[in-house]
Design an enzyme around this catalytic site. Sequence first.
Site, PDB file in Angstrom:
ATOM      1  N   CYS A   3       0.807  -1.389  -0.053  1.00 60.33           N
ATOM      2  CA  CYS A   3       0.165   0.152   0.020  1.00 60.33           C
ATOM      3  C   CYS A   3       0.862   1.273   0.101  1.00 60.33           C
ATOM      4  O   CYS A   3       1.977   1.162  -0.394  1.00 60.33           O
ATOM      5  CB  CYS A   3      -0.981   0.015   1.286  1.00 60.33           C
ATOM      6  SG  CYS A   3      -0.415  -0.109   2.851  1.00 60.33           S
ATOM      7  N   ARG A   9      -3.622  -0.417   5.237  1.00 55.46           N
ATOM      8  CA  ARG A   9      -4.108  -1.536   4.476  1.00 55.46           C
ATOM      9  C   ARG A   9      -3.418  -2.854   4.199  1.00 55.46           C
ATOM     10  O   ARG A   9      -4.051  -3.968   4.549  1.00 55.46           O
ATOM     11  CB  ARG A   9      -4.542  -1.044   3.038  1.00 55.46           C
ATOM     12  CG  ARG A   9      -5.559   0.051   3.301  1.00 55.46           C
ATOM     13  CD  ARG A   9      -5.884   0.905   1.998  1.00 55.46           C
ATOM     14  NE  ARG A   9      -4.619   1.474   1.723  1.00 55.46           N
ATOM     15  CZ  ARG A   9      -4.238   2.374   0.525  1.00 55.46           C
ATOM     16  NH1 ARG A   9      -4.983   2.285  -0.513  1.00 55.46           N
ATOM     17  NH2 ARG A   9      -3.145   2.890   0.652  1.00 55.46           N
ATOM     18  N   ASP A 115      -8.298   4.042   0.646  1.00 52.40           N
ATOM     19  CA  ASP A 115      -7.275   4.276   1.851  1.00 52.40           C
ATOM     20  C   ASP A 115      -8.227   4.910   3.107  1.00 52.40           C
ATOM     21  O   ASP A 115      -8.868   6.083   2.901  1.00 52.40           O
ATOM     22  CB  ASP A 115      -6.430   5.438   1.258  1.00 52.40           C
ATOM     23  CG  ASP A 115      -5.333   5.842   2.153  1.00 52.40           C
ATOM     24  OD1 ASP A 115      -5.355   5.400   3.418  1.00 52.40           O
ATOM     25  OD2 ASP A 115      -4.448   6.536   1.815  1.00 52.40           O
TER      26      ASP A 115
HETATM   27  P1  4NP Z   1      -2.038   2.890   4.116  1.00 53.18           P
HETATM   28  O1  4NP Z   1      -2.572   4.137   4.553  1.00 53.18           O
HETATM   29  O2  4NP Z   1      -1.282   3.242   2.614  1.00 53.18           O
HETATM   30  O3  4NP Z   1      -3.270   1.854   3.881  1.00 53.18           O
HETATM   31  O4  4NP Z   1      -0.897   2.488   5.294  1.00 53.18           O
HETATM   32  C1  4NP Z   1      -1.776   5.281   4.696  1.00 53.18           C
HETATM   33  C2  4NP Z   1      -0.933   5.790   5.707  1.00 53.18           C
HETATM   34  C3  4NP Z   1      -0.226   6.908   5.656  1.00 53.18           C
HETATM   35  C4  4NP Z   1      -0.242   7.666   4.719  1.00 53.18           C
HETATM   36  C5  4NP Z   1      -1.162   7.504   3.748  1.00 53.18           C
HETATM   37  C6  4NP Z   1      -2.030   6.603   3.605  1.00 53.18           C
HETATM   38  N1  4NP Z   1       0.257   9.042   4.742  1.00 53.18           N
HETATM   39  O5  4NP Z   1       0.038   9.886   3.967  1.00 53.18           O
HETATM   40  O6  4NP Z   1       1.232   9.094   5.751  1.00 53.18           O
END
Ligand code: 4NP
Length: 148
Positions: A3, A9, A115
């Site tokens: 991800c 995720r 997300d």
């Molecule tokens: P992930 O969610 O990709 O599902 O782990 C996110 C976690 C952090 C960020 C964006 C999406 N961020 O911009 O820091």
Amino acid sequence: MVCLGNICRSPMAHVVLEDRLAEAGLDDRVVVHSSGTGDWHVGRPMDQRAAAVLTDAGYDASRHRARQYDESWMDAHDLVLAMDHDNLADLGGRSTRVALFRDFDPEDAGEDVPDPYYGGSDGFASVLAMVERTSDALVAELSDLLRD
Ligand code: 4NP
């Protein structure tokens, strides 16, 4: 499992898939890793909201530490599954070993795992439901593939 941040995720998919593989007796045949395309959270545990949803459902969310995806890992993995189309594009698009995680979703194949990072806790519960049913379908396919 790939991800963006590797704190929501893909860690959820990692924990649930490992659980289902163990249940199917395939944990000695299939190794799961997860990582993010971004480096912001490297070394950190899972997002607290992701961990809470998993823990409430009986999973162990405590062991996760975020890692950044390194393209040199591609050859070492049989299947690299992106959580959304942006992640898929960052991995270079579909190939013999790269696909979307939800290509295996029996209900809504080919959709993103949305997300949940900037939303409320509902988003995390919804991610868990899609991750659980997709992991079940993926393990069923792996069981067929790996049957002796
Ligand atoms: P992930 O969610 O990709 O599902 O782990 C996110 C976690 C952090 C960020 C964006 C999406 N961020 O911009 O820091």
